[in-house]
Enzyme design. Sequence first.
Site, PDB file in Angstrom:
ATOM      1  N   HIS A  97      28.862 -28.178 -20.681  1.00  0.00           N
ATOM      2  CA  HIS A  97      30.052 -28.931 -20.304  1.00  0.00           C
ATOM      3  C   HIS A  97      31.172 -28.780 -21.322  1.00  0.00           C
ATOM      4  O   HIS A  97      32.344 -28.970 -20.984  1.00  0.00           O
ATOM      5  CB  HIS A  97      29.697 -30.401 -20.090  1.00  0.00           C
ATOM      6  CG  HIS A  97      28.981 -30.649 -18.803  1.00  0.00           C
ATOM      7  ND1 HIS A  97      29.154 -31.801 -18.056  1.00  0.00           N
ATOM      8  CD2 HIS A  97      28.098 -29.894 -18.106  1.00  0.00           C
ATOM      9  CE1 HIS A  97      28.401 -31.736 -16.969  1.00  0.00           C
ATOM     10  NE2 HIS A  97      27.748 -30.585 -16.985  1.00  0.00           N
ATOM     11  N   HIS A 259      19.274 -25.261 -14.617  1.00  0.00           N
ATOM     12  CA  HIS A 259      18.446 -26.236 -13.912  1.00  0.00           C
ATOM     13  C   HIS A 259      16.953 -25.933 -14.011  1.00  0.00           C
ATOM     14  O   HIS A 259      16.148 -26.578 -13.347  1.00  0.00           O
ATOM     15  CB  HIS A 259      18.895 -26.337 -12.452  1.00  0.00           C
ATOM     16  CG  HIS A 259      20.245 -26.957 -12.307  1.00  0.00           C
ATOM     17  ND1 HIS A 259      20.876 -27.129 -11.095  1.00  0.00           N
ATOM     18  CD2 HIS A 259      21.096 -27.470 -13.236  1.00  0.00           C
ATOM     19  CE1 HIS A 259      22.052 -27.698 -11.285  1.00  0.00           C
ATOM     20  NE2 HIS A 259      22.201 -27.911 -12.576  1.00  0.00           N
TER      21      HIS A 259
END
Length: 736
Positions: A97, A259
Amino acid sequence: MDAKTDDKGAGKCPFSGGSHGHRNRDWWPDQLDISVLHNNSKKSDPMGAAFNYAEEFKKLDLEAVKKDLHALMTDSQEWWPADFGHYGGLFVRMAWHSAGTYRITDGRGGAGAGQQRFAPLNSWPDNANLDKARRLLWPIKQKYGSKISWADLMVLTGNVALESMGFKTFGFAGGRADVWEPEELYWGPEGTWLGDERYSGERQLAEPLGAVQMGLIYVNPEGPNGNPDPVAAAKDIRETFARMAMDDEETVALIAGGHTFGKTHGAGDPSLIGPAPEGGLLEEQGLGWTSKYGSGFGADAITGGPEVIWTQTPTQWSNHFFENLFGFEWELDKSPAGAKQWKAKGAEATVPDPFDPAKKRVPTMLTTDLSLRFDPIYEKISRRFLENPDQFADAFARAWFKLTHRDMGPRERYLGPEVPKEELIWQDPIPAVNHELVGEADIEALKAKILASGLSVAQLVSTAWASASTFRGSDKRGGANGARIRLAPQKDWEVNQPAELAQVLSKLEAIQGEFNGAQKDGKKVSLADLIVLGGAAAIEKAAKDAGTAVKVPFTPGRMDASAEQTDVESFKVLEPRADGFRNYINTKRHQFMHPEEALVDKAQLLTLTGPELTVLVGGLRVLGANYAHSTHGVLTERPEKLTNDFFVNLLDMGTKWTKANGEVEIYEGRDRKNGELKWTGTRVDLVFGSHSQLRAFAEVYACSDAQEKFVSDFVAAWSKVMNADRFDIVAKKQAA
């Protein structure tokens, strides 16, 4: 008079310099904002002018830092316990991020300055609870101090997190110096978190934005506007990842690779979460999202809506993501927080609980995960990765490196022992200097040849500006080094006037060939250097013709990139929609700013200040650098002479300016007494008389004693642009 102490007065600033009350922009919201040109001034930097981060980083024991980071991964803290006893997933998300705000359209965002520490990013909904990740890192940052920036530490921590979970990364480069104030960027038109007013027509995402909603890094994990449609979500994914320079294979690798680890957090009602850090209470000390659900952390943590664990080994690298994605059918479900997600249909509980080893869960996925199976292009790539785990690992390693290093610029800015040796096309490579450089006598001889070539001052200045002004301080791309102005796509850009550019380059190449062919000691001059030298020679001549002697600084050392070293698609985004310095607007492309706003935006990308912007526009106008030789804003009777006439004539009260009949954004300057047409100009020209701060700068250069200062300041600002991408010069100066 005593200060008021009642509730109405409480918290109000009692002195005139305070932040309460209306500001200028509250009264005049359409006023051109040039404050972005003065962000991150030395006054806000606590490190001082002598501090050199690159030199400090070289003193860092990187292995010691990594050892401490490895230990931190499994050192679960009571105030924010680690999922599965390992902080790896949290730190991967933090690094992702930090880097994931990067957008290719203007090169802004990214991990390069540590902006995740500041608003608005530190309080974006998509960054919920990353404040905890940075607090976990504080003891390590504190230990190593100025030798490693927050910007570098966040990326390095993401790498170590991956390595600690069994993944082999592609490499790591340091060199990201911290900034000390928030970056004022346009993140979207919305006034509410998760708003999506950025779309028009058939879901056309406005430029330069990359994310689908305000406060998200990329896409809504529940699907477009919460619609759990994997195919529709794939369209959003493809658009947003493309806008941060990722192709389909890189996109699949990043989503699946990221993920493979950790989980999302939606244990309970999101309404029980407190304010983000910027809106938190003083005693929270910069932490936010304090939750009243259960303990507020650990098994009760709420970061967003979904409660998803993708794999059976969330703290180990594996191929389980793809095995689960294709090994099960998926049915729509809801998280405890009420968010839409998917669970494996009829599957056994094989996924570990993050805090109770006695419990197991069924595999779960996000809508955007299923996009990798149900979008036909993504599905083909995903099946290849399923069947070839080694290809998946390599693709993720490379994409992760690109994600976290995309905004660092050329390889010469990379620092540390883990810099990969492989040269990558997205790094915009330029050959290293492999010959003797020209000396002072050569430089003077070459300038004389250039001026005798028949090329005009306007042509030489325009070409040098076109070459150098592609630089973006945001992601350190573009600039004169490489001479890519002679290659596709830049040679064909409308703003560069391709036909005339080809003539100029042909003459410069002839001079280059003649000079290099005459040398017997291996000495050479690159076309990149010659283009810049041509601009310098023209400016010296123009100043001399105006009665002012000046020497334009010139440092050789640029090299010429090849077509093979140039990603045409990647460079297309550097084409300007507008260049106010050349009074150019591309009427074929959508403009999302007024011309004067685009001028300030470009100046900010060039790292110019308000005075530098002002003096450059005034100088370029009288030098004749306008696109297509337009006379708009050429407020002089002495073109191609470096005079302060632009400012003198713009501020002349004997001239009255009005909009031209039938001409969009063109203005006529007529004699106030007899109405005779004297000049024409654009919004970009007239703003230097209209905007109070820009007018103040213009007045400095319009004074009767300002000619020498004007020339001196113009040359300094010009040289700054010409050398904006000369990181080799910067490094040498800093080291000295």
